[in-house]
Design an enzyme around this catalytic site. Structure first.
Site, PDB file in Angstrom:
ATOM      1  CB  ALA A  11      -0.932  -0.007   1.215  1.00  0.00           C
ATOM      2  NE  ARG A  35       9.282  -4.461  -0.145  1.00  0.00           N
ATOM      3  CZ  ARG A  35       9.940  -4.520  -1.298  1.00  0.00           C
ATOM      4  NH1 ARG A  35      10.962  -5.327  -1.402  1.00  0.00           N
ATOM      5  NH2 ARG A  35       9.592  -3.779  -2.319  1.00  0.00           N
ATOM      6  CG  ASP A  61       9.359  -8.875   1.854  1.00  0.00           C
ATOM      7  OD1 ASP A  61       8.521  -9.404   1.097  1.00  0.00           O
ATOM      8  OD2 ASP A  61      10.519  -8.589   1.498  1.00  0.00           O
ATOM      9  CE1 TYR A 154       4.322  -8.332 -12.832  1.00  0.00           C
ATOM     10  CE2 TYR A 154       3.660  -7.960 -15.109  1.00  0.00           C
ATOM     11  CZ  TYR A 154       3.483  -7.736 -13.749  1.00  0.00           C
ATOM     12  OH  TYR A 154       2.458  -6.929 -13.319  1.00  0.00           O
ATOM     13  CB  THR A 189       2.608   3.110 -10.582  1.00  0.00           C
ATOM     14  OG1 THR A 189       3.024   1.802 -10.973  1.00  0.00           O
ATOM     15  CG2 THR A 189       1.118   3.266 -10.768  1.00  0.00           C
TER      16      THR A 189
HETATM   17  C1  8X3 Z   1       1.754  -4.467 -15.684  1.00  0.00           C
HETATM   18  C2  8X3 Z   1       1.158  -4.313 -17.023  1.00  0.00           C
HETATM   19  O1  8X3 Z   1       1.487  -4.627 -19.532  1.00  0.00           O
HETATM   20  O2  8X3 Z   1       3.413  -3.973 -18.212  1.00  0.00           O
HETATM   21  O3  8X3 Z   1       1.208  -5.538 -15.016  1.00  0.00           O
HETATM   22  O4  8X3 Z   1       2.564  -6.200 -18.077  1.00  0.00           O
HETATM   23  S1  8X3 Z   1       2.206  -4.813 -18.242  1.00  0.00           S
END
Ligand code: 8X3
Length: 255
Positions: A11, A35, A61, A154, A189
């Site tokens: 947050a 954190r 964390d 990711y 962000t």
């Molecule tokens: C972040 C959006 O498109 O960079 O989760 O993967 S993107």
């Protein structure tokens, strides 16, 4: 949302911070996790002075399972009755190819985005089931819908967030609890600064020529999902800038 208790992980910045501001403005009491204790303390002072709400801080964390358990046990009784859990803590470091990246960095990403979310869910949801009330809102990503160049790990973590959201929704189908996966596309962000290993210049250039979503835009969607009537379950929302069509196709003016 008045007098509800909303627990937000991660947050201290970005979407998590925007959710804190939005839910506070609607009268929710907040348990804020991140954190960075100093940033959380500042946020608490600001939110409590601007809104008639209380904020309780749980700095840890999400990769530290023992710390999560201890923090939740330490909550005063009235704060234990969490109505909404927003699993927002997440990050990506770098845009390396899968066969070239650093396993240590990927450990951080996987442990935060998947195992951290799972640990918080595992510890918070049983109380919701017991009380017969609760909403789990996971911050997924358009990245979970398909891999893109330099994003494989990711993307895998956000695909996992989709599977964990769907699985939890199935497991809770005989309860009044709801599960939502909010999947943003391009959001401007601090997330991108971390993605580019602290290079703000590169992060800023990434958003040139397109109006990306703000953390506030995403927070509006999260709030909407949380505030529809209790018989309505918004399972998933995919939101992106108007000039973005997929995770790899967007229109940037003058580019
Ligand atoms: C972040 C959006 O498109 O960079 O989760 O993967 S993107």
């Amino acid at each position: 949302m008045k007098d509800r208790i909303v627990f937000i992980t991660g947050a201290s910045s970005g979407i998590g911070e925007a959710c804190a501001r939005k839910f506070a403005s609607q009268g929710a009491n907040l348990i804020l996790n991140a954190r960075n204790t100093n940033v959380l303390e500042q946020l608490k002072i600001e939110l409590e002075s601007k809104n008639a709400i209380s904020v309780y801080l749980l700095p840890f964390d999400v990769r530290d399972r023992d710390a999560i358990a201890k923090a939740l046990v330490s909550l005063p009784e009235k704060w234990k009755k969490i109505d909404v859990l927003i699993n927002n803590a997440g990050l990506v470091i770098g845009m390396d190819k899968e066969h070239e990246g650093q396993l240590d960095e990927w450990d951080i990403v996987i442990d935060t985005n998947i195992k951290g979310l799972l640990a918080v869910t595992r510890l918070v949801v049983p109380g919701m089931v017991e009380r017969g009330i609760g909403h789990i809102i996971n911050i997924g990503s358009i990245a979970g819908d398909g891999a893109y160049p330099g994003g494989s790990v990711y993307c895998a973590t956000k695909a996992a967030v989709k599977a964990l959201s769907d699985g939890l929704r199935i497991d809770l189908v005989n309860t009044p609890l709801r599960v939502t996966n909010v999947k943003p596309g391009m959001v401007e962000t601090n997330f991108s600064v971390v993605r580019f290993r602290g290079d703000k210049g590169v992060a800023d250039r990434f958003y040139e020529g397109i109006q990306a979503l703000s953390g506030d835009d995403v927070a509006e969607t999260v709030y909407f999902a949380a505030s529809v009537p209790v018989h309505v379950q918004i399972a998933e929302v995919l939101l992106m800038p108007t000039n973005q069509a997929t995770s790899t196709i967007s229109y940037k003016e003058n580019y």
